[in-house]
Motif scaffolding. Structure first.
Motif, PDB file in Angstrom:
ATOM      1  N   SER A   1       2.249   1.745  -3.479  1.00  0.00           N
ATOM      2  CA  SER A   1       1.233   2.225  -4.409  1.00  0.00           C
ATOM      3  C   SER A   1       0.934   3.705  -4.169  1.00  0.00           C
ATOM      4  O   SER A   1       0.507   4.409  -5.071  1.00  0.00           O
ATOM      5  CB  SER A   1      -0.051   1.404  -4.299  1.00  0.00           C
ATOM      6  OG  SER A   1      -0.811   1.824  -3.201  1.00  0.00           O
ATOM      7  N   TYR A   2       1.201   4.179  -2.968  1.00  0.00           N
ATOM      8  CA  TYR A   2       0.950   5.598  -2.706  1.00  0.00           C
ATOM      9  C   TYR A   2       2.119   6.460  -3.155  1.00  0.00           C
ATOM     10  O   TYR A   2       1.925   7.526  -3.751  1.00  0.00           O
ATOM     11  CB  TYR A   2       0.674   5.827  -1.219  1.00  0.00           C
ATOM     12  CG  TYR A   2       0.207   7.233  -0.947  1.00  0.00           C
ATOM     13  CD1 TYR A   2      -1.105   7.596  -1.217  1.00  0.00           C
ATOM     14  CD2 TYR A   2       1.083   8.205  -0.469  1.00  0.00           C
ATOM     15  CE1 TYR A   2      -1.538   8.886  -1.020  1.00  0.00           C
ATOM     16  CE2 TYR A   2       0.654   9.498  -0.260  1.00  0.00           C
ATOM     17  CZ  TYR A   2      -0.660   9.828  -0.543  1.00  0.00           C
ATOM     18  OH  TYR A   2      -1.089  11.112  -0.356  1.00  0.00           O
TER      19      TYR A   2
ATOM     20  N   ARG B   1       0.831  -1.204   0.000  1.00  0.00           N
ATOM     21  CA  ARG B   1       0.000   0.000   0.000  1.00  0.00           C
ATOM     22  C   ARG B   1       0.863   1.249   0.000  1.00  0.00           C
ATOM     23  O   ARG B   1       0.543   2.253  -0.642  1.00  0.00           O
ATOM     24  CB  ARG B   1      -0.948  -0.013   1.207  1.00  0.00           C
ATOM     25  CG  ARG B   1      -2.120  -0.979   1.005  1.00  0.00           C
ATOM     26  CD  ARG B   1      -3.050  -0.991   2.191  1.00  0.00           C
ATOM     27  NE  ARG B   1      -2.434  -1.592   3.352  1.00  0.00           N
ATOM     28  CZ  ARG B   1      -2.577  -1.157   4.594  1.00  0.00           C
ATOM     29  NH1 ARG B   1      -3.319  -0.110   4.845  1.00  0.00           N
ATOM     30  NH2 ARG B   1      -1.974  -1.772   5.580  1.00  0.00           N
ATOM     31  N   ALA B   2       2.000   1.191   0.708  1.00  0.00           N
ATOM     32  CA  ALA B   2       2.906   2.338   0.727  1.00  0.00           C
ATOM     33  C   ALA B   2       3.481   2.580  -0.668  1.00  0.00           C
ATOM     34  O   ALA B   2       3.463   3.703  -1.169  1.00  0.00           O
ATOM     35  CB  ALA B   2       4.032   2.102   1.731  1.00  0.00           C
TER      36      ALA B   2
END
Ligand SMILES: Nc1ncnc2c1ncn2[C@@H]1O[C@H](COP(=O)(O)OP(=O)(O)O)[C@@H](O)[C@H]1O
Ligand SMILES: [Mg+2]
Lengths: 323, 237
Positions: A200-201, A197-198
């Motif tokens: 992808s951010y 998730r990191a």
């Protein structure tokens, strides 16, 4: 009532397949911000690898894969074939990312997109070679006998009618549910998932945290491909008439799953699952109650409608960053 | 030998030469500041040290190892950690998840918990917001989280890129106070700032960078007193 129940069951099964495929599109988009056109071809590979293994392994358990009335093999055989297809496709996903996409990490997005189309065409045409899967459709031997699990007598317009819930649909929904719950756990509850998730951010900021970004991207491709392979396997279970790898049914299947990812909010894992079921509902109920010739039209009409109202999809975030 | 030695670093963005032979060093235990105007090459220097940019020429030696051209996560592994310009908080994660990512490369649970505790002692406001989405924090809180997150990586050398950027004066005071405390507790710091005034008060030594080249260096107090620096960076006339 009976028709409704039957359509609902089909929606759940088909929706599970769309959701599984949509997850791969959305995870790759989330991290690399491009549409992996080759993703639907991984579904095809999943189905055809399952078919090939089934052909090979049927004789090993004393069954005839060419006899359409052959009884179903023991459950473990189907399970092993599913696992083998999943492993094979994750490795293929790894290789595609490593050699086709990674060299383009700093290239313009368009180059990557064109490469993805190239990879897709390559897989389709490789798949049709005679020493691979061949250029003709095949009949998938039954890995699971579609036993009747429940028979409900429900009121219908022409009196009471029976609704049959078969093992195949239940298996599809069950397997998909297990996979999606496992994915949810992985993405939201583990260190690797947090890293995904990191990344992808913010890819660069992730690297500054000590996250090996390339490795996380590889994992993401492998995971997406694994789910696609499972979808391909389950698809072949439900629709045993397997079309050849470059057939348009596959393209359409991939396209609808992609629409599911967009409707749910591309990049959003839960959105992809929601989108998958929404698409399936519109398609199945539209086909049953309106007209089945327009089943694809409903899906794309819904896409347009949702994008007009919520451009970033049902669960997509509109605000990305606070500066 | 210094903890960090940067020698003659040359960095390009395409055809644009952003660093023209930057050399600097940081001794263990120091606070060193790199000050300069907007666009002088401060962030480029830190990004190159962290491995986000490949230098065309020059050497970076950290803790005795040449690390130029190492991938960023390998650089972090050596204990060289950066809290980047603009905080770069993961708004889609919770404050706690952000904090834990700082320890991504570490497996020693007990030691991580201790460092996390220590980081939160510096920033009690971050502790109050652990369960919140990080995107909902104010700018100042995000900066605190960014520094706390870097501390959880247990840096030997902590690089801070403009921690005071966009913060209200009172918060700037707080942040600089904490930077001083972090250093007193044993962490070496390389501080990049446009706010030369504050940076020179906190630092032991300073470098002044202008268009990709180091123009001046020396003890912070000495630079703060020099006419050139006062005119160009401290707003004196
Ligand atoms: N991604 C980039 N592409 C091209 N030029 C850049 C890029 N980033 C920075 N620069 C240029 O490099 C120079 C140094 O920038 P930077 O290191 O960000 O300065 P500072 O941090 O001191 O404000 C500036 O002239 C800037 O315009
Ligand atoms: Mg800068």
């Amino acid at each position: 009532m009976a028709d409704f129940a039957q359509t609902l069951m089909t929606t759940l099964a088909v929706g599970s397949l769309y959701a599984l495929i949509a997850l791969g599109y959305t995870m790759v988009y989330g991290i690399l911000k491009f549409i992996n056109f080759a993703h639907s071809d991984i579904v095809v590979l999943g189905a055809w690898i399952s078919f090939t293994l089934t052909r090979w392994l049927f004789p090993a358990v004393g069954l005839d894969a060419h006899n359409p009335d052959s009884p179903a093999p023991p459950l473990w055989l189907g399970a092993s074939i599913l696992i083998a297809a999943v492993v094979a496709c994750s490795l293929i996903g790894f290789v595609i990312e490593r050699f086709a996409y990674r060299p383009l990490r700093k290239a313009p997005r368009l180059n990557v997109l064109i490469t993805a189309i190239g990879v897709s065409l390559l897989l389709q045409n490789l798949g049709q070679l005679s020493f691979m899967f061949g250029p003709s459709p095949q009949k998938m031997p039954a890995l699971l006998s579609n036993v009747e699990l429940w028979r409900l007598s429900l009121p219908s317009s022409g009196g009471a009618r029976n609704v049959v819930i078969g093992l195949v649909d239940v298996m599809i929904v069950g397997t998909s549910a297990v996979l999606m719950i496992a994915l949810e756990f992985l993405v939201f509850r583990t260190k690797i998932g947090t890293a995904m998730r990191a990344v992808s951010y913010d890819l660069e900021a992730s690297a500054l945290m000590g996250i090996p970004v390339d490795r996380i991207i590889s994992y993401t491709f492998m995971l997406g491909s694994a789910l696609a392979a499972a979808a391909g396997f389950l698809y072949a279970l439900k629709y045993p008439g397997l079309n050849q790898p470059a057939h348009t049914t596959w393209v359409l299947l991939g396209l609808k799953a992609f629409v599911a990812a967009v409707i749910g909010g591309i990049g959003n894992v839960r959105g992809a699952v929601l989108g998958g079921f929404v698409i399936a509902a519109v398609e199945q109920f539209g086909a049953y109650y309106l007209s089945s010739s327009y089943r694809d039209v409903y899906v794309f009409a819904l896409l347009i409608a949702i994008l007009l109202v919520r451009p970033s999809g049902l669960l997509g975030s509109t605000v990305r960053e606070k500066v | 030998m210094a903890l960090l030695e940067v020698e003659n670093l040359g960095v390009f963005y395409g055809a644009i030469e952003a660093l023209r032979g930057v050399s600097l060093c940081v001794e263990a235990g120091e606070v060193v500041t790199l000050i300069g105007a907007n666009g002088a090459g401060k962030s480029t220097t830190l990004r190159t040290i962290s491995g986000l940019l490949q230098p065309r020429s020059g050497k970076i030696v950290f803790d005795g190892r040449p690390i130029q051209n190492w991938p960023p996560h390998k650089v972090v592994e050596t204990g060289l950690v950066q809290a980047p310009e603009g905080r770069k908080i993961f708004s889609n994660l919770t404050v706690e998840e952000n904090l834990n990512l700082g320890a991504f490369l570490r497996n020693d649970k007990a030691a991580i918990a201790k460092d996390r505790e220590r980081a939160l002692e510096f920033f009690p406001r971050v502790r109050e917001r652990l369960a919140q989405q990080a995107g909902t924090l104010s700018g100042g809180e995000q900066q605190m989280l960014a520094i706390a997150r870097a501390l959880v990586a247990r840096p030997k050398l902590l690089m801070l890129d403009e921690p005071s950027l966009g913060l209200a004066p009172q918060l700037v005071q707080t942040i600089f106070q904490v930077i001083r405390e972090i250093n007193r507790a044993g962490t070496t710091i390389l501080l990049v700032e446009q706010n030369a005034n504050m940076a020179l008060q906190v630092a032991h030594r300073a470098y002044v960078i202008e268009v990709g080249k180091i123009r001046m260096e020396g003890p912070a107090a000495q630079l703060a007193a020099s006419d050139d620096v006062r005119k160009a960076y401290l707003g004196a006339h």
